[in-house]
Design an enzyme around this catalytic site. Structure first.
Site: not given
Ligand SMILES: *Cc1c(COP(=O)(O)O)cnc(C)c1O
Length: 398
Positions: A89, A111, A377
Protein backbone atom coordinates in the site's frame (compact mmCIF):
# COMPACT_ATOMS: atom_id res chain seq x y z
CA UNK A 1 -8.22 -6.05 -26.87
CA UNK A 2 -6.99 -3.17 -24.75
CA UNK A 3 -6.47 -3.38 -21.01
CA UNK A 4 -5.54 0.28 -20.58
CA UNK A 5 -8.01 2.89 -19.53
CA UNK A 6 -9.57 4.79 -22.47
CA UNK A 7 -9.88 8.55 -22.83
CA UNK A 8 -13.27 8.50 -21.07
CA UNK A 9 -11.92 6.58 -18.10
CA UNK A 10 -13.30 3.15 -19.03
CA UNK A 11 -11.89 -0.35 -19.17
CA UNK A 12 -14.32 -1.92 -21.65
CA UNK A 13 -17.75 -1.60 -20.03
CA UNK A 14 -16.38 -0.67 -16.61
CA UNK A 15 -15.01 2.45 -14.97
CA UNK A 16 -15.99 6.08 -15.57
CA UNK A 17 -16.64 8.74 -12.96
CA UNK A 18 -20.12 8.56 -11.40
CA UNK A 19 -19.81 11.35 -8.87
CA UNK A 20 -22.04 14.01 -7.33
CA UNK A 21 -21.98 17.30 -9.22
CA UNK A 22 -20.32 19.00 -6.23
CA UNK A 23 -17.29 16.74 -6.52
CA UNK A 24 -16.74 17.40 -10.21
CA UNK A 25 -14.16 20.24 -9.86
CA UNK A 26 -11.91 18.15 -7.54
CA UNK A 27 -11.95 15.04 -9.71
CA UNK A 28 -11.62 17.08 -12.89
CA UNK A 29 -8.52 18.88 -11.59
CA UNK A 30 -6.91 15.52 -10.86
CA UNK A 31 -8.02 14.01 -14.17
CA UNK A 32 -6.61 16.82 -16.28
CA UNK A 33 -3.29 16.96 -14.44
CA UNK A 34 -2.28 13.54 -13.13
CA UNK A 35 -0.49 12.23 -16.22
CA UNK A 36 1.39 15.43 -16.91
CA UNK A 37 2.58 15.54 -13.27
CA UNK A 38 3.52 11.86 -13.17
CA UNK A 39 5.61 12.29 -16.30
CA UNK A 40 7.58 15.27 -14.94
CA UNK A 41 11.21 14.39 -14.52
CA UNK A 42 11.35 15.90 -11.02
CA UNK A 43 8.31 13.86 -9.99
CA UNK A 44 9.82 10.62 -11.26
CA UNK A 45 13.14 11.42 -9.58
CA UNK A 46 11.55 12.05 -6.18
CA UNK A 47 9.15 9.09 -6.45
CA UNK A 48 11.97 6.68 -7.32
CA UNK A 49 14.20 8.04 -4.59
CA UNK A 50 11.54 7.58 -1.91
CA UNK A 51 10.68 4.09 -3.16
CA UNK A 52 14.34 3.17 -2.85
CA UNK A 53 15.45 4.93 0.34
CA UNK A 54 12.21 5.10 2.32
CA UNK A 55 10.11 2.12 1.19
CA UNK A 56 13.15 -0.11 0.68
CA UNK A 57 12.67 -1.04 -2.98
CA UNK A 58 13.37 -3.01 -5.04
CA UNK A 59 11.59 -5.67 -3.03
CA UNK A 60 13.29 -9.06 -3.48
CA UNK A 61 12.07 -11.72 -5.88
CA UNK A 62 12.51 -14.98 -4.02
CA UNK A 63 12.46 -18.57 -5.34
CA UNK A 64 10.56 -20.50 -2.67
CA UNK A 65 12.44 -23.78 -3.02
CA UNK A 66 10.62 -26.01 -0.57
CA UNK A 67 7.22 -24.76 -1.72
CA UNK A 68 8.29 -25.24 -5.36
CA UNK A 69 9.32 -28.79 -4.68
CA UNK A 70 6.06 -29.51 -2.95
CA UNK A 71 3.83 -28.23 -5.76
CA UNK A 72 6.04 -29.24 -8.69
CA UNK A 73 6.47 -25.80 -10.21
CA UNK A 74 8.94 -22.94 -9.85
CA UNK A 75 7.27 -20.61 -7.40
CA UNK A 76 8.68 -17.10 -7.10
CA UNK A 77 7.47 -14.71 -4.40
CA UNK A 78 7.45 -10.95 -4.91
CA UNK A 79 8.27 -9.77 -1.41
CA UNK A 80 6.02 -6.71 -0.94
CA UNK A 81 5.81 -7.84 2.70
CA UNK A 82 9.30 -6.42 3.19
CA UNK A 83 8.29 -2.85 2.32
CA UNK A 84 8.20 -0.17 5.02
CA UNK A 85 4.83 -0.49 6.84
CA UNK A 86 4.58 -4.12 5.74
CA UNK A 87 2.67 -4.19 2.48
CA UNK A 88 2.34 -2.83 -1.05
CA UNK A 89 0.00 0.00 0.00
CA UNK A 90 2.89 2.38 0.68
CA UNK A 91 3.85 2.45 -3.04
CA UNK A 92 0.57 4.19 -3.78
CA UNK A 93 0.51 6.56 -0.81
CA UNK A 94 4.06 7.75 -1.57
CA UNK A 95 2.96 8.46 -5.15
CA UNK A 96 -0.20 10.27 -4.09
CA UNK A 97 1.45 12.47 -1.46
CA UNK A 98 3.85 13.73 -4.15
CA UNK A 99 0.88 14.27 -6.46
CA UNK A 100 -0.93 16.23 -3.72
CA UNK A 101 2.10 18.46 -3.16
CA UNK A 102 2.36 19.27 -6.85
CA UNK A 103 -1.35 20.11 -6.95
CA UNK A 104 -0.70 22.60 -4.13
CA UNK A 105 -2.77 20.67 -1.56
CA UNK A 106 -2.01 21.16 2.13
CA UNK A 107 -4.48 18.74 3.70
CA UNK A 108 -4.96 14.99 3.14
CA UNK A 109 -8.06 12.92 3.78
CA UNK A 110 -8.48 9.16 3.47
CA UNK A 111 -10.88 6.45 4.52
CA UNK A 112 -9.87 3.11 5.92
CA UNK A 113 -11.57 -0.15 6.89
CA UNK A 114 -9.02 -2.32 8.66
CA UNK A 115 -6.69 0.62 9.06
CA UNK A 116 -3.87 -0.57 6.78
CA UNK A 117 -4.46 2.17 4.19
CA UNK A 118 -4.95 4.68 7.00
CA UNK A 119 -1.55 3.78 8.43
CA UNK A 120 0.14 3.99 5.00
CA UNK A 121 -1.47 7.41 4.47
CA UNK A 122 -0.61 8.72 7.96
CA UNK A 123 2.97 7.56 7.34
CA UNK A 124 3.52 9.61 4.18
CA UNK A 125 1.74 12.63 5.71
CA UNK A 126 4.20 12.50 8.62
CA UNK A 127 7.04 12.14 6.11
CA UNK A 128 5.95 15.35 4.39
CA UNK A 129 4.58 17.24 7.41
CA UNK A 130 1.08 17.47 5.94
CA UNK A 131 -2.18 17.47 7.94
CA UNK A 132 -3.92 14.09 7.77
CA UNK A 133 -7.52 13.15 8.59
CA UNK A 134 -8.56 9.50 8.35
CA UNK A 135 -12.25 8.56 8.38
CA UNK A 136 -13.03 5.21 9.89
CA UNK A 137 -16.29 3.48 10.82
CA UNK A 138 -16.91 3.55 14.59
CA UNK A 139 -17.22 -0.26 14.57
CA UNK A 140 -13.89 -0.59 12.76
CA UNK A 141 -12.25 1.78 15.26
CA UNK A 142 -13.24 -0.68 17.98
CA UNK A 143 -12.12 -3.73 16.01
CA UNK A 144 -8.79 -2.34 14.78
CA UNK A 145 -7.42 -0.64 17.87
CA UNK A 146 -3.69 -1.21 17.11
CA UNK A 147 -3.92 0.52 13.72
CA UNK A 148 -5.89 3.41 15.26
CA UNK A 149 -3.05 3.86 17.75
CA UNK A 150 -0.48 3.71 14.96
CA UNK A 151 -2.26 6.44 13.00
CA UNK A 152 -2.49 8.63 16.11
CA UNK A 153 1.17 8.06 16.90
CA UNK A 154 2.01 9.16 13.35
CA UNK A 155 0.10 12.40 13.97
CA UNK A 156 -3.10 11.72 12.05
CA UNK A 157 -6.58 12.57 13.29
CA UNK A 158 -8.93 9.57 13.18
CA UNK A 159 -12.55 10.66 12.76
CA UNK A 160 -15.30 8.10 13.45
CA UNK A 161 -18.14 7.56 10.96
CA UNK A 162 -21.28 6.95 13.00
CA UNK A 163 -23.87 6.45 10.26
CA UNK A 164 -25.19 3.21 8.73
CA UNK A 165 -23.28 0.06 9.63
CA UNK A 166 -20.40 2.25 10.92
CA UNK A 167 -17.90 0.49 8.64
CA UNK A 168 -15.92 1.20 5.47
CA UNK A 169 -18.70 2.45 3.21
CA UNK A 170 -19.83 4.92 5.87
CA UNK A 171 -16.27 6.16 6.28
CA UNK A 172 -16.12 6.62 2.50
CA UNK A 173 -19.29 8.73 2.57
CA UNK A 174 -17.77 10.96 5.27
CA UNK A 175 -14.55 11.36 3.29
CA UNK A 176 -16.48 12.36 0.16
CA UNK A 177 -18.51 14.87 2.18
CA UNK A 178 -15.28 16.35 3.55
CA UNK A 179 -13.79 16.64 0.05
CA UNK A 180 -16.91 18.42 -1.24
CA UNK A 181 -16.59 20.93 1.61
CA UNK A 182 -12.83 21.46 1.11
CA UNK A 183 -12.28 21.48 -2.65
CA UNK A 184 -9.34 23.89 -2.71
CA UNK A 185 -6.76 22.68 -0.23
CA UNK A 186 -7.54 18.95 0.17
CA UNK A 187 -6.44 15.81 -1.68
CA UNK A 188 -8.30 12.53 -1.14
CA UNK A 189 -5.93 9.54 -1.09
CA UNK A 190 -7.83 6.44 -2.25
CA UNK A 191 -6.09 3.20 -1.30
CA UNK A 192 -6.87 0.80 -4.13
CA UNK A 193 -7.68 0.72 -7.86
CA UNK A 194 -11.24 1.82 -7.13
CA UNK A 195 -13.14 5.11 -7.19
CA UNK A 196 -13.88 7.48 -10.07
CA UNK A 197 -11.50 7.90 -13.01
CA UNK A 198 -8.59 8.74 -12.82
CA UNK A 199 -8.01 6.93 -9.50
CA UNK A 200 -7.95 3.33 -10.82
CA UNK A 201 -5.43 4.28 -13.52
CA UNK A 202 -3.33 6.51 -11.25
CA UNK A 203 -3.10 3.88 -8.49
CA UNK A 204 -2.30 1.13 -11.05
CA UNK A 205 0.55 3.24 -12.39
CA UNK A 206 1.99 3.83 -8.90
CA UNK A 207 1.76 0.11 -8.13
CA UNK A 208 3.17 -0.88 -11.54
CA UNK A 209 6.65 -0.60 -10.03
CA UNK A 210 6.00 -4.16 -8.78
CA UNK A 211 5.88 -5.74 -12.26
CA UNK A 212 8.54 -3.36 -13.58
CA UNK A 213 10.94 -4.90 -11.07
CA UNK A 214 9.69 -8.46 -11.71
CA UNK A 215 10.68 -8.09 -15.36
CA UNK A 216 14.37 -7.52 -14.72
CA UNK A 217 14.46 -9.74 -11.65
CA UNK A 218 13.05 -12.71 -13.60
CA UNK A 219 15.46 -11.97 -16.42
CA UNK A 220 18.36 -12.27 -13.98
CA UNK A 221 17.05 -15.51 -12.51
CA UNK A 222 15.50 -17.44 -15.40
CA UNK A 223 16.72 -15.60 -18.50
CA UNK A 224 13.32 -14.31 -19.57
CA UNK A 225 11.32 -11.41 -18.25
CA UNK A 226 7.93 -13.08 -17.90
CA UNK A 227 6.51 -15.87 -15.73
CA UNK A 228 3.94 -18.38 -17.00
CA UNK A 229 1.35 -17.57 -14.36
CA UNK A 230 0.82 -14.63 -11.98
CA UNK A 231 -1.29 -15.09 -8.86
CA UNK A 232 -2.47 -12.20 -6.68
CA UNK A 233 -5.24 -11.65 -4.17
CA UNK A 234 -7.89 -9.06 -5.00
CA UNK A 235 -9.65 -6.85 -2.50
CA UNK A 236 -10.05 -3.67 -4.52
CA UNK A 237 -7.25 -4.95 -6.73
CA UNK A 238 -4.20 -2.71 -6.33
CA UNK A 239 -1.51 -5.30 -5.59
CA UNK A 240 -2.88 -7.43 -8.43
CA UNK A 241 -2.95 -4.45 -10.81
CA UNK A 242 0.66 -3.68 -9.89
CA UNK A 243 2.00 -7.16 -10.53
CA UNK A 244 -0.09 -7.67 -13.71
CA UNK A 245 0.61 -4.23 -15.17
CA UNK A 246 3.57 -4.84 -17.48
CA UNK A 247 2.26 -8.27 -18.47
CA UNK A 248 -1.31 -7.30 -19.36
CA UNK A 249 -0.62 -7.34 -23.10
CA UNK A 250 1.50 -10.50 -23.06
CA UNK A 251 -0.86 -13.40 -23.88
CA UNK A 252 1.78 -15.91 -22.77
CA UNK A 253 1.22 -14.86 -19.16
CA UNK A 254 -1.84 -16.28 -17.38
CA UNK A 255 -3.34 -13.90 -14.82
CA UNK A 256 -5.08 -15.32 -11.76
CA UNK A 257 -7.18 -13.15 -9.42
CA UNK A 258 -7.90 -14.65 -6.02
CA UNK A 259 -10.95 -13.51 -4.09
CA UNK A 260 -12.15 -14.23 -0.58
CA UNK A 261 -14.96 -16.77 -0.36
CA UNK A 262 -15.29 -16.21 3.41
CA UNK A 263 -17.32 -19.07 4.91
CA UNK A 264 -18.13 -20.33 1.38
CA UNK A 265 -19.18 -18.65 -1.87
CA UNK A 266 -22.89 -19.24 -1.33
CA UNK A 267 -22.89 -19.08 2.47
CA UNK A 268 -24.11 -15.50 2.59
CA UNK A 269 -20.81 -14.63 4.30
CA UNK A 270 -18.41 -14.03 1.44
CA UNK A 271 -16.61 -11.42 -0.66
CA UNK A 272 -16.39 -13.37 -3.94
CA UNK A 273 -17.42 -10.45 -6.11
CA UNK A 274 -16.62 -11.95 -9.51
CA UNK A 275 -18.96 -14.90 -8.85
CA UNK A 276 -21.69 -13.16 -6.86
CA UNK A 277 -21.45 -9.67 -8.28
CA UNK A 278 -23.22 -7.88 -11.10
CA UNK A 279 -22.60 -4.56 -12.84
CA UNK A 280 -23.46 -1.52 -10.81
CA UNK A 281 -21.99 1.66 -9.39
CA UNK A 282 -19.92 1.80 -6.24
CA UNK A 283 -17.53 4.49 -4.98
CA UNK A 284 -17.88 6.46 -8.20
CA UNK A 285 -17.22 3.83 -10.82
CA UNK A 286 -19.16 1.23 -12.77
CA UNK A 287 -17.89 -2.20 -11.89
CA UNK A 288 -18.86 -5.62 -10.53
CA UNK A 289 -20.29 -5.46 -7.04
CA UNK A 290 -22.34 -7.57 -4.67
CA UNK A 291 -25.85 -6.12 -4.56
CA UNK A 292 -29.44 -7.09 -3.84
CA UNK A 293 -32.06 -7.24 -6.61
CA UNK A 294 -32.95 -3.61 -5.91
CA UNK A 295 -29.34 -2.42 -5.97
CA UNK A 296 -28.48 -2.22 -2.27
CA UNK A 297 -24.88 -3.14 -1.49
CA UNK A 298 -24.54 -6.52 0.25
CA UNK A 299 -22.25 -6.47 3.31
CA UNK A 300 -19.21 -8.53 2.39
CA UNK A 301 -17.41 -10.87 4.75
CA UNK A 302 -13.90 -12.34 4.89
CA UNK A 303 -11.58 -13.31 7.73
CA UNK A 304 -9.12 -10.98 6.02
CA UNK A 305 -10.01 -7.33 6.47
CA UNK A 306 -8.23 -6.23 3.28
CA UNK A 307 -10.37 -8.50 1.08
CA UNK A 308 -13.61 -7.66 2.84
CA UNK A 309 -14.88 -5.33 0.09
CA UNK A 310 -18.16 -5.62 -1.87
CA UNK A 311 -16.68 -4.66 -5.25
CA UNK A 312 -13.53 -4.96 -7.36
CA UNK A 313 -11.77 -2.25 -9.33
CA UNK A 314 -13.04 -1.68 -12.90
CA UNK A 315 -9.78 -2.98 -14.45
CA UNK A 316 -10.35 -6.34 -12.78
CA UNK A 317 -14.04 -6.41 -13.75
CA UNK A 318 -12.84 -5.97 -17.35
CA UNK A 319 -10.06 -8.58 -17.08
CA UNK A 320 -12.49 -11.16 -15.70
CA UNK A 321 -15.33 -10.19 -18.06
CA UNK A 322 -13.08 -10.64 -21.12
CA UNK A 323 -11.48 -13.84 -19.84
CA UNK A 324 -8.02 -12.24 -19.62
CA UNK A 325 -7.88 -13.10 -15.91
CA UNK A 326 -9.17 -16.25 -14.19
CA UNK A 327 -10.87 -15.81 -10.82
CA UNK A 328 -10.45 -18.29 -7.97
CA UNK A 329 -12.23 -18.07 -4.60
CA UNK A 330 -10.61 -19.17 -1.35
CA UNK A 331 -12.39 -19.72 1.97
CA UNK A 332 -11.25 -18.49 5.39
CA UNK A 333 -10.16 -22.02 6.35
CA UNK A 334 -8.14 -22.51 3.16
CA UNK A 335 -6.39 -19.17 3.73
CA UNK A 336 -5.55 -20.03 7.34
CA UNK A 337 -4.19 -23.40 6.22
CA UNK A 338 -2.02 -21.71 3.57
CA UNK A 339 -0.72 -19.21 6.18
CA UNK A 340 0.60 -22.04 8.35
CA UNK A 341 1.96 -23.91 5.31
CA UNK A 342 3.98 -20.94 4.08
CA UNK A 343 5.20 -20.15 7.59
CA UNK A 344 6.53 -23.69 7.98
CA UNK A 345 7.85 -24.30 4.48
CA UNK A 346 9.58 -20.94 3.95
CA UNK A 347 9.80 -19.17 7.30
CA UNK A 348 7.54 -16.40 6.07
CA UNK A 349 4.33 -15.48 7.90
CA UNK A 350 2.08 -13.91 5.26
CA UNK A 351 -0.73 -11.39 5.65
CA UNK A 352 -4.10 -13.17 5.59
CA UNK A 353 -4.87 -11.40 2.31
CA UNK A 354 -1.73 -12.77 0.66
CA UNK A 355 -2.41 -16.23 2.10
CA UNK A 356 -5.46 -16.42 -0.18
CA UNK A 357 -3.10 -16.22 -3.18
CA UNK A 358 -1.01 -19.11 -1.82
CA UNK A 359 -4.09 -21.23 -1.16
CA UNK A 360 -4.99 -20.86 -4.86
CA UNK A 361 -1.96 -23.03 -5.78
CA UNK A 362 -4.05 -26.07 -4.82
CA UNK A 363 -6.85 -25.10 -7.21
CA UNK A 364 -4.77 -24.09 -10.18
CA UNK A 365 -3.86 -26.29 -13.12
CA UNK A 366 -0.33 -25.91 -14.47
CA UNK A 367 2.43 -27.87 -16.15
CA UNK A 368 5.40 -29.25 -14.20
CA UNK A 369 8.16 -26.67 -13.79
CA UNK A 370 6.11 -23.76 -15.01
CA UNK A 371 7.11 -20.44 -13.45
CA UNK A 372 4.46 -19.15 -11.05
CA UNK A 373 4.84 -15.64 -9.68
CA UNK A 374 2.89 -14.92 -6.48
CA UNK A 375 2.46 -11.46 -5.06
CA UNK A 376 3.22 -11.70 -1.33
CA UNK A 377 1.37 -8.43 -0.78
CA UNK A 378 2.00 -8.09 2.96
CA UNK A 379 3.34 -9.59 6.15
CA UNK A 380 1.30 -11.33 8.81
CA UNK A 381 2.25 -9.47 11.98
CA UNK A 382 -1.03 -7.57 11.88
CA UNK A 383 -2.96 -10.87 11.77
CA UNK A 384 -1.32 -12.54 14.72
CA UNK A 385 -4.41 -12.28 16.93
CA UNK A 386 -6.32 -14.26 14.28
CA UNK A 387 -3.57 -16.86 13.82
CA UNK A 388 -3.40 -17.42 17.59
CA UNK A 389 -6.94 -18.83 17.49
CA UNK A 390 -5.74 -21.58 15.14
CA UNK A 391 -2.48 -22.49 16.87
CA UNK A 392 -4.10 -25.41 18.67
CA UNK A 393 -5.26 -26.90 15.39
CA UNK A 394 -1.96 -26.52 13.56
CA UNK A 395 0.52 -26.84 16.41
CA UNK A 396 -1.20 -28.97 19.06
CA UNK A 397 2.01 -30.21 20.69
CA UNK A 398 3.86 -26.96 21.05
C1 LIG B 1 -5.08 -3.96 1.66
C2 LIG B 1 -4.39 -5.21 1.34
C3 LIG B 1 -4.80 -6.03 0.25
C4 LIG B 1 -6.02 -5.75 -0.58
O1 LIG B 1 -5.96 -4.58 -1.35
P1 LIG B 1 -5.72 -4.60 -2.92
O2 LIG B 1 -6.02 -3.21 -3.33
O3 LIG B 1 -6.67 -5.60 -3.52
O4 LIG B 1 -4.31 -4.98 -3.15
C5 LIG B 1 -4.06 -7.16 -0.02
N1 LIG B 1 -2.98 -7.51 0.73
C6 LIG B 1 -2.58 -6.75 1.77
C7 LIG B 1 -1.39 -7.20 2.56
C8 LIG B 1 -3.26 -5.59 2.11
O5 LIG B 1 -2.85 -4.86 3.16
Amino acid sequence: MSYSVDARGYYGKFGGAYIPEMLFPNVEELRTRYLEIMHEESFQREFKKLLKDYVGRPSPLYLAERLSEKVGAQVYLKREDLNHTGAHKINNTVGQILMAQRLGKTRIIAETGAGQHGVATATVCALKGIECIVYMGAVDIERQAPNVSRMKMLGAEVRPANSGSKTLKDATNEAIRDWINNPQDTHYIIGSVVGPHPYPDMVSRFQSVISEECQWQLNEKIGRSHPDIIVACVGGGSNAAGIYYHYLDNPKVRLVAVEAAGLGIHSGESAATSVLGSAGIIHGSKTLLMQTADGQIVEPYSISAGLDYPGIGPLHAHLIDTGRAEAISITDDEAIHASFELSRSEGIIPALESAHAFAALDKLSYQPNEVILINLSGRGDKDLSTFIKYLDRYAPNQ
